[in-house]
Design an enzyme around this catalytic site. Structure first.
Site, mmCIF file in Angstrom:
data_model
loop_
_atom_site.group_PDB
_atom_site.id
_atom_site.type_symbol
_atom_site.label_atom_id
_atom_site.label_comp_id
_atom_site.label_asym_id
_atom_site.label_seq_id
_atom_site.Cartn_x
_atom_site.Cartn_y
_atom_site.Cartn_z
ATOM 1 N N ASP A 190 -16.090 35.673 10.748
ATOM 2 C CA ASP A 190 -15.516 35.858 12.110
ATOM 3 C C ASP A 190 -16.003 37.183 12.590
ATOM 4 O OD1 ASP A 190 -14.182 33.398 11.845
ATOM 5 O OD2 ASP A 190 -12.296 34.386 11.696
ATOM 6 N N LYS A 241 -15.624 34.165 16.294
ATOM 7 C CA LYS A 241 -14.223 33.872 16.827
ATOM 8 C C LYS A 241 -13.723 35.065 17.030
ATOM 9 C CE LYS A 241 -11.996 30.798 14.642
ATOM 10 N NZ LYS A 241 -10.691 30.086 14.907
ATOM 11 N N GLY A 301 -8.375 39.563 7.829
ATOM 12 C CA GLY A 301 -6.991 39.576 7.142
ATOM 13 C C GLY A 301 -6.565 38.602 6.324
ATOM 14 N N MET A 314 -2.971 39.698 18.528
ATOM 15 C CA MET A 314 -3.479 39.172 19.679
ATOM 16 C C MET A 314 -2.617 39.596 20.833
ATOM 17 S SD MET A 314 -5.270 35.784 18.406
ATOM 18 C CE MET A 314 -3.834 35.160 17.425
HETATM 19 N N1 SAH Z 1 -6.096 36.412 10.011
HETATM 20 C C1 SAH Z 1 -5.984 37.647 10.680
HETATM 21 C C2 SAH Z 1 -5.534 37.607 11.879
HETATM 22 C C3 SAH Z 1 -6.504 37.088 13.033
HETATM 23 S S1 SAH Z 1 -6.176 37.011 14.603
HETATM 24 C C4 SAH Z 1 -5.014 38.639 9.924
HETATM 25 O O1 SAH Z 1 -4.496 38.086 8.670
HETATM 26 O O2 SAH Z 1 -5.000 39.704 10.105
HETATM 27 C C5 SAH Z 1 -7.079 38.429 15.070
HETATM 28 C C6 SAH Z 1 -5.845 39.590 15.454
HETATM 29 O O3 SAH Z 1 -5.327 40.121 14.266
HETATM 30 C C7 SAH Z 1 -6.237 40.509 16.255
HETATM 31 O O4 SAH Z 1 -6.333 40.378 17.784
HETATM 32 C C8 SAH Z 1 -5.428 41.722 15.906
HETATM 33 O O5 SAH Z 1 -4.141 41.635 16.623
HETATM 34 C C9 SAH Z 1 -5.244 41.512 14.407
HETATM 35 N N2 SAH Z 1 -5.926 42.250 13.634
HETATM 36 C C10 SAH Z 1 -6.793 41.823 12.937
HETATM 37 N N3 SAH Z 1 -7.235 43.114 11.989
HETATM 38 C C11 SAH Z 1 -6.741 44.080 12.593
HETATM 39 C C12 SAH Z 1 -6.960 45.489 12.343
HETATM 40 N N4 SAH Z 1 -7.736 45.975 11.484
HETATM 41 N N5 SAH Z 1 -5.953 46.276 12.981
HETATM 42 C C13 SAH Z 1 -5.137 45.762 13.930
HETATM 43 N N6 SAH Z 1 -5.043 44.399 14.173
HETATM 44 C C14 SAH Z 1 -5.801 43.793 13.552
#
Ligand code: SAH
Length: 464
Positions: free
Chosen positions: A249, A271, A303, A384
């Site tokens: 992504d 994405k 994440g 998000m």
């Molecule tokens: N699977 C991911 C989330 C994907 S959705 C997880 O578990 O973290 C994408 C959203 O995740 C972003 O819009 C934001 O809200 C959050 N996000 C992902 N990485 C981030 C980071 N390093 N700092 C803050 N928000 C983060």
């Protein structure tokens, strides 16, 4: 990067060096490792240099450097440790067409000599552009410890075996063979039977690999964590190191993609919350297409793959096509954001449960059980959510939440450029607008940064 690292073929080439003291000795020790024809110009050479001359390892000319002395030379070192003399030598050598280096003078040099870890034919060069020699020494010491001295020997024996290995098809099969040699069969045979054992082990290993069954394609759905590469799991690292294809992504940090095997194909499916993206069906099709060729595919998601990652749709696509898969969890943004705030996600006496929410879903801003969220002490991580801040504020206040409810936005949690935007429901949209965030943002509803949290009851008393 001001200095570009390359490996120069010095076999049979001239290298000239002017100087006979410590600086000259240090450089000569390095250059003597090569197959260059070395000429040293020194009035008063150190005894080591005269000994090397006696051994035929270099030519010694007992006079100062003169015009034409660097003709046909690939490299010229000015190492007299006298600034004016070194500058004179560098100018002459450059006029002769050699690349020049003045020892310990970055700006006067056309090239610099890196720190070297020598496991010939494996050579590691370490450079810091003169910025941090201490760091270079530390990295060198770590590498010296990590690379067994026998590595060079294994590589030399391996090299002589390269044409035999052409019996295996190019690509993954050959790579798997070399991987098994360098990291398992080779060191084991060397330890047990010495050099001759290694050659036999190579032969046996090749036969094993020629007769082995074709490896099946596989997709690992891997959590890349919130951005800091050190927050990757060991499994994620290992899979990246072995991947043939990495489908990632947009949010996956470049430092993490750097860890993928150099030959791996990297595919960005871009994405992101609101922006353009590859269609989900196309991502499924892409994974299937590569896995069918026998590739080891890493589907890398920021994440944790199971948190707002559309994991199930990707698993369905794989199941429908009979492709094997595994899931490697990762550290989700909520974990990283809470750590950044010095807070826990659950806390005795405050919240025994917490929620993961999304600020928007396929239909737009997402509706939730607002009434329950407004109860005191609730904690929610809103993914998000930055663009939906006004909507969230409106819904929460409408359902009776206190305007003082802390909400902290964390941008780029765990990354070097992380930012904490402290706010409350009352001013959330304005505070987020003012922060002009550019990275991913998570809203931590009900959490303030640790120090602010301690100040909060007092503040409320003052306000009352
Ligand atoms: N699977 C991911 C989330 C994907 S959705 C997880 O578990 O973290 C994408 C959203 O995740 C972003 O819009 C934001 O809200 C959050 N996000 C992902 N990485 C981030 C980071 N390093 N700092 C803050 N928000 C983060």
């Amino acid at each position: 990067m001001r200095h570009f690292p390359i490996f120069l073929d010095l076999r049979g080439r001239r290298v000239v060096l002017a100087g006979g003291g410590d600086a000259a000795l240090a450089k000569l020790r390095l250059i003597l490792k090569t197959e260059a024809k070395i000429t040293v110009f020194a009035h008063d050479p150190a005894p080591e240099i005269t000994a090397w001359e006696a051994d035929g390892k270099l030519r010694l000319v007992r006079r100062a450097f003169a015009p034409g002395d660097a003709l046909c030379a690939a490299l010229a070192y000015a190492a007299t440790e006298d600034d004016a003399e070194d500058a004179r030598i560098a100018t002459l050598a450059r006029a002769d067409g050699a690349l020049t280096n003045i020892v310990d003078n970055l700006d006067g040099s056309q090239f610099i000599t890196p720190a070297i870890v020598d496991r010939d034919p494996v050579t590691v060069a370490i450079g810091t552009e003169g910025a941090a020699p201490v760091l270079a020494r530390k990295i060198k010491a770590d590498l010296e410890a990590a690379l067994p001295p026998a590595l060079g020997l294994l590589a030399r024996i391996g090299k002589s075996f390269r044409s035999a290995v052409e019996a295996l098809p190019m690509g993954r099969k050959r790579r798997d063979f070399w991987q098994a040699y360098y990291f398992k069969a080779g060191p084991e045979a060397l330890a047990k039977e010495g050099e001759n054992g290694v050659e036999r082990a190579l032969g046996d290993l090749l036969i094993d690999h020629i007769t082995a069954q074709e490896r099946k394609g596989h997709v690992a759905l891997v959590g890349a964590g919130p951005g800091d590469p050190e927050l990757l799991t060991l499994k994620a690292r290992k899979l990246l190191d072995e991947a043939d294809v990495v489908i990632h992504d947009r949010l996956v940090a470049p430092e993490i993609l750097e860890l993928a095997r150099r030959e791996a194909t990297l595919l960005n499916v871009g994405k992101q919350g609101f922006g353009p993206s590859t269609r989900q069906e196309d991502i499924g099709a892409l994974m299937v297409e590569h896995a069918r060729t026998g590739a080891q595919v890493v589907r890398l998601k920021s994440g944790d793959p199971g948190v707002y990652g559309r994991l199930d749709e990707e698993l369905d696509a794989l199941d429908e096509n009979g492709i094997g898969w595994s899931i490697i969890p990762g550290i989700t943004a909520a974990n990283a954001a809470a750590a950044q705030l010095g807070q826990s996600l659950t806390k005795r006496g405050r919240n025994s449960a917490m929620r993961f929410l999304t600020g928007h879903d396929v239909k737009g801003f997402a509706e939730h059980d607002w009434r329950n969220l407004t109860k005191p002490g609730q904690v929610a991580a809103i993914y998000m959510g930055a663009k939906g801040a006004r909507f969230i504020q409106g819904r929460m206040l409408m359902h009776g939440a206190s305007p003082d409810t802390p909400v902290t936005a964390v941008e780029n949690a765990s990354r070097a450029d992380a930012r904490i935007i402290e706010s409350t429901l009352a001013t959330l949209p304005a505070d987020i607008d003012a922060a002009r965030t550019t990275g991913p943002v998570i809203l931590m509803l009900g959490l303030a940064p640790r120090e602010a949290a301690a100040a909060l009851p007092q503040l409320q008393e003052e306000l009352a």
